[in-house]
Design an enzyme around this catalytic site. Structure first.
Site, PDB file in Angstrom:
ATOM      1  N   GLU A  17      52.301  59.771  17.880  1.00 29.16           N
ATOM      2  CA  GLU A  17      52.265  61.066  17.198  1.00 29.16           C
ATOM      3  C   GLU A  17      53.657  61.682  17.110  1.00 29.16           C
ATOM      4  O   GLU A  17      54.024  62.279  16.110  1.00 29.16           O
ATOM      5  CB  GLU A  17      51.300  62.025  17.911  1.00 29.16           C
ATOM      6  CG  GLU A  17      49.828  61.688  17.728  1.00 29.16           C
ATOM      7  CD  GLU A  17      49.341  60.570  18.639  1.00 29.16           C
ATOM      8  OE1 GLU A  17      50.092  60.157  19.557  1.00 29.16           O
ATOM      9  OE2 GLU A  17      48.200  60.104  18.437  1.00 29.16           O
ATOM     10  N   HIS A  87      38.067  65.472  21.764  1.00 29.62           N
ATOM     11  CA  HIS A  87      37.774  65.339  20.331  1.00 29.62           C
ATOM     12  C   HIS A  87      37.201  66.637  19.784  1.00 29.62           C
ATOM     13  O   HIS A  87      36.460  66.625  18.812  1.00 29.62           O
ATOM     14  CB  HIS A  87      36.776  64.202  20.071  1.00 29.62           C
ATOM     15  CG  HIS A  87      37.268  62.854  20.481  1.00 29.62           C
ATOM     16  ND1 HIS A  87      37.156  62.388  21.758  1.00 29.62           N
ATOM     17  CD2 HIS A  87      37.884  61.872  19.776  1.00 29.62           C
ATOM     18  CE1 HIS A  87      37.670  61.168  21.845  1.00 29.62           C
ATOM     19  NE2 HIS A  87      38.135  60.841  20.648  1.00 29.62           N
TER      20      HIS A  87
END
Lengths: 282, 324
Positions: A17, A87
């Site tokens: 990322e 999540h």
């Protein structure tokens, strides 16, 4: 997309990322339009330095010689998919405190297209949080042509008299349902979708609260340090003499996003409905 | 798959590799006396280029002395020198085209000077005045110049590394025949951004030169407390890119390596890693005192390897400069 635009423009990256964000910063600094995707907002934190210290400050630190205005981050956020604490998070408030970034969250597919096109064309870096539980749940007509929805503008989606109910993203559906319940009990709700959190549309919210005298803010992120606190502080400053009750916050709980207690965690329709009644009865 | 591991041998008993398994030579062209090694392949260089390189080094050394003094007198808040690393910085920049983008760490102002940053522009930045291109927003030495394709310095270490990959990828998309060059120290190479940036450049085929100034210290942390592997160069091989280790105090070796790295990067749309072995003769910054972590003897030893003196001797040998 690869077939339409080519593999040079639309591609997978190595799984990093911070690399995706750093690469996107560099690409945008060279005058390109870059749309960087972080698979889940829960995984944006390795890129935090590149976003907060680099994207947000690129123009500032160079005296406007260099910028990454062509950069947009897309990332799915939020819960309601039984995804547990990695999540489901809503990390928008980490970014709203960083001058130099715009933060946008759409509530449905039609809004998503117009806001995303505006975000991509905006001459500043934008983080575009997509409510992931709507990917499968939300059905809506989307105009085929090119259109943009102006950033920094909230939308009054329903007019009302007694209380202003403010939310964004997937929580818009929740507050709309809560307001339907309240309407049945004779409470007239004005519903606002904030749409852009940074910079946020103080005028539209203040105008509404001046009229209704009450404000409820709903967001999925935990209460403490959440963006509702910022809105509440500003609105009490702007609308103090018009307020009929304390500004109310219906938010996520101050806990890691729970898997089996997801329903208890969520600032749902019933919590919102109860808070609307309490505010009006204050 | 073209990127499948290059294993063409199977063994039937446990056998580990270690860091000595990777043999990394060091490129040296210029000897201490200013003569070149026998059979050395020289870079492309003429008298004009040599003079420009030398003038840039001399300017930088004088600038560093004067401005460190100015900081000590309280005239500016902060300063960093590139003393001892001039060959690494100027030798590599001299191999570039003016449209190649430089993403520096912070100790590379010699490179900015090489591109034409004026003395007045240096002063404007360091004194944060109204003529500073950065509008007085950053501490001294955080230069940037759009005109000279030198991206503005960012204090957080290594953030420029994946950015350089992105810049180079943009060049490729635009069909430019240019490279991005990214400077960083061996300490910054411990950051995650280093690994992210190199891997992405190799996988996405970006024409970028990663130039590591391995100068022995990350502020006070020596290299033996920074990494246990075979320097930084071994990592380039691991990421699948062309890699070279050079004597960073040898102007001709740095110039030759960077010239060929640039040609390779453009021809193959591929990154190259250069590890320049050098030594930071000065303190890390005006806020640092090296006497607490390294010896006078060590510093004196490296004074003997002064890169500017070595290059000057070569120019004198060539008859391009009068002995003074």
């Amino acid at each position: 997309m690869q077939e339409q635009f080519g593999r040079d423009r639309c591609f997978n990256t190595p799984l990093t990322e911070q690399g995706i964000a750093g690469f996107a910063n560099g690409l945008a600094s060279y005058g390109m339009t870059a749309v960087a995707e972080i698979q889940f907002a829960d995984y944006i934190f390795p890129a935090f330095d590149q976003i907060v210290n680099e994207s947000a400050k690129f123009r500032y630190r160079s005296g406007n010689q260099f910028d990454v205005g062509g950069l947009t981050f897309r990332t799915p956020y939020g819960g309601g998919i039984a995804g547990g604490h990695y999540h489901s998070q809503s990390p928008e408030a980490y970014f709203t405190q960083t001058p130099g970034l715009k933060v946008v969250i759409p509530r449905n597919p039609e809004q998503a297209k117009g806001l995303l096109l505006a975000a991509i064309r905006d001459p500043n870096p934008v983080i575009f949080f997509e409510p992931k539980r709507l990917y499968r749940a939300s059905v809506g007509e989307v105009p085929a042509g090119d259109y943009q929805i102006e950033l920094g503008k909230a939308q009054v989606v329903k007019q009302g008299r007694d209380i202003t109910v403010l939310a964004w993203g997937a929580q818009m559906e929740i507050v709309e349902k809560a307001c339907e319940r309240a309407e049945k009990e004779g409470i007239s709700c004005e519903i606002i979708d904030l749409r852009t959190l940074a910079p946020w549309d103080v005028d539209t919210v203040a105008k509404s609260v001046t009229k209704t005298g009450r404000l409820l803010i709903n967001h999925e992120a935990p209460l403490t340090g959440g963006f509702a606190g910022e809105i509440a502080a500003t609105i009490q400053q702007e609308c103090f003499l018009s307020l009929e009750s304390p500004i109310s916050r219906v938010c996520g709980l101050d806990t890691p996003y729970p898997l089996i207690h997801e329903k208890e965690y969520m600032p749902d329709e019933l919590k919102t409905f109860e808070a609307i009644k309490a505010s009006v009865a204050f | 798959m073209s990127n499948a591991p290059l294993t063409n041998e199977t063994v039937h008993r446990v056998s580990f590799l270690d860091k000595a398994s990777l043999h990394i030579p060091i490129l040296r062209i210029l000897q201490a006396d200013g003569t070149t090694y026998e059979n050395a392949v020289l870079p492309v260089i003429d008298k004009t280029l040599a003079e420009k390189i030398f003038d840039t080094c001399v300017f930088t050394r004088v600038l560093d002395e004067r401005m460190l003094g100015a900081q000590r007198q309280g005239r500016i808040s902060f300063y960093m020198t590139c003393t001892g690393e001039e060959a690494s910085i100027v030798g590599s920049t001299a191999a570039l085209d003016k449209d190649d983008v430089i993403l520096a760490q912070y100790r590379e102002h010699a490179s900015l000077r090489y591109r034409g940053f004026s003395t007045e522009q240096f002063m404007n930045q360091m004194f944060s005045n109204e003529k500073d291109l950065g509008k007085g927003r950053q501490m001294p030495i955080h230069y940037g110049s759009r005109e000279l394709n030198y991206q503005t310095i960012s204090s957080p270490l290594a953030t420029q590394i994946p950015q350089a990959t992105g810049v180079a990828y943009g060049m490729k998309l635009q069909g430019k025949r240019n490279v991005a060059i990214c400077y960083f120290g061996e300490g910054a190479a411990s950051e995650g951004d280093f690994h992210a940036g190199l891997n992405m450049a190799a996988v996405l085929k970006a024409p970028v030169i990663f130039f590591c100034r391995n100068n022995g210290y990350a502020i006070s942390t020596p290299t033996e407390e920074q990494f246990a592997g075979n320097g930084i160069a071994s990592r380039g091989v691991g990421y699948g890119m062309h890699t070279i280790r050079v004597d960073g105090n040898d102007m001709l070796a740095v110039l030759a390596a960077t010239q060929q790295a640039r040609a390779h990067a453009i021809e193959h749309n591929a990154p190259v890693l250069i590890e320049a072995m050098t030594y930071r003769l000065g303190a890390h910054s005006s806020s640092d005192d090296p006497s607490g972590y390294r010896s006078k003897e060590e510093e004196a030893k490296w004074q003997q390897h002064d890169p500017v003196k070595r290059f000057k001797l070569w120019m004198i040998n060539k008859g391009w400069m009068q002995r003074s």
